[in-house]
Design an enzyme around this catalytic site. Sequence first.
Site, PDB file in Angstrom:
ATOM      1  N   LYS A  37     -11.045  12.139  -3.787  1.00  0.00           N
ATOM      2  CA  LYS A  37      -9.350  12.579  -2.756  1.00  0.00           C
ATOM      3  C   LYS A  37      -9.921  14.097  -3.445  1.00  0.00           C
ATOM      4  CE  LYS A  37      -7.700   9.695   0.570  1.00  0.00           C
ATOM      5  NZ  LYS A  37      -6.583   8.026   0.221  1.00  0.00           N
ATOM      6  N   TYR A  69       0.317   7.568  -5.162  1.00  0.00           N
ATOM      7  CA  TYR A  69       0.527   7.586  -3.553  1.00  0.00           C
ATOM      8  C   TYR A  69       2.125   6.825  -3.309  1.00  0.00           C
ATOM      9  CZ  TYR A  69      -4.442   6.936  -2.753  1.00  0.00           C
ATOM     10  OH  TYR A  69      -5.493   7.106  -2.574  1.00  0.00           O
TER      11      TYR A  69
HETATM   12  O1  DON Z   1      -9.693   4.755   2.893  1.00  0.00           O
HETATM   13  C1  DON Z   1      -9.312   4.270   2.398  1.00  0.00           C
HETATM   14  O2  DON Z   1      -8.407   3.185   2.510  1.00  0.00           O
HETATM   15  C2  DON Z   1     -10.335   3.754   0.739  1.00  0.00           C
HETATM   16  N1  DON Z   1     -11.784   4.298   1.435  1.00  0.00           N
HETATM   17  C3  DON Z   1      -9.952   4.445  -0.035  1.00  0.00           C
HETATM   18  C4  DON Z   1      -7.938   3.838   0.036  1.00  0.00           C
HETATM   19  C5  DON Z   1      -7.868   4.195  -1.819  1.00  0.00           C
HETATM   20  O3  DON Z   1      -9.451   4.369  -2.387  1.00  0.00           O
HETATM   21  C6  DON Z   1      -6.450   4.019  -1.906  1.00  0.00           C
HETATM   22  N2  DON Z   1      -6.433   3.960  -3.348  1.00  0.00           N
HETATM   23  N3  DON Z   1      -5.427   3.868  -3.752  1.00  0.00           N
END
Ligand code: DON
Length: 309
Positions: free
Chosen positions: A71, A244
């Site tokens: 991201k 988050y």
């Molecule tokens: O979209 C998703 O759920 C995963 N590809 C990425 C989420 C993620 O890495 C959240 N991180 N802590």
Amino acid sequence: MYKENQELLEIINRAIKKSESYIGRGEVATYIPELANVNPENFALSIVSVDGGLYEFGDTDTVFSMQSISKVISLIMALKDNDADTVFKKIGTEASKYKFNSVIPIDDKPSNPFINAGAITTSSLIRGDDIIDKFDRTINMVRKLANSNDIRLIEEVYLSEMQTTDINRAIAYYLKSKGIFTDDAEKILDLYIRNCSIGLNSSQLAHIGAILANGGVSIDQSEEIISKEIVKTVISQMASCGMYEKSGQYLLEVGIPSKSGVSGAILGVVPGKYGICVYSPRLDESGNSVRGTNLLKILSNELDLNIFL
Ligand code: DON
């Protein structure tokens, strides 16, 4: 900056030893089936200083997917390809108290670029002839920032997540219905999942952090890879939204702008000093690496890395 490398190495080794009390705590992500296949006890720490020093500990050759750390790259690409006003008309800059894939913090627009909805939106702002071209431009940026051409899509992770990503599919269609983007939602989703599936190791990721710590300039000082304005935006969003719903607590306790991913990596940026990557796949309930978070906290204290002190 430590002149005595030996002293620095000793402090880091002590910090790693202290972090061993967190071994076995937390669970690996299983909602992306391929992520459940990793060894939960994998551990790596890489630190790259802005003057090119490299400190490696543990499994620094082990390749993992960037997941949400991509991201950061999508935001960089969106800001390179568009002016900041265009980007932040579509995405907010406020932390969310909800889970990374929650639809609640979207409302009129995603609350920040680092929740899933925000990164699906930054993905839609990456320019290119088609999805493959957009992805190639993105992974080439990762290679450039990591100073390594040995970085590839992890096909198994990409295919695995594409089969189980209905929540992100729902978010992509919701964003399209809100007019946040007009492209085919399936194609934007595909690009987002590809970006999450970029594979690299901890030292390559720490090098990306070092470029951000160095104001966007390559370590040999020969090239500005990202403008200072973009670096400032990206690091400040990492500080306020990178972990988050734990972002506030993490900033308070660790004081290092960071971004986590569900593969278990955390990228930390200490402006003017270091890029840091910790990799340890067991996660807390927010999706942040348990040992990684705690090791960064210890390192921050022992090496005086808190940006507020
Ligand atoms: O979209 C998703 O759920 C995963 N590809 C990425 C989420 C993620 O890495 C959240 N991180 N802590």
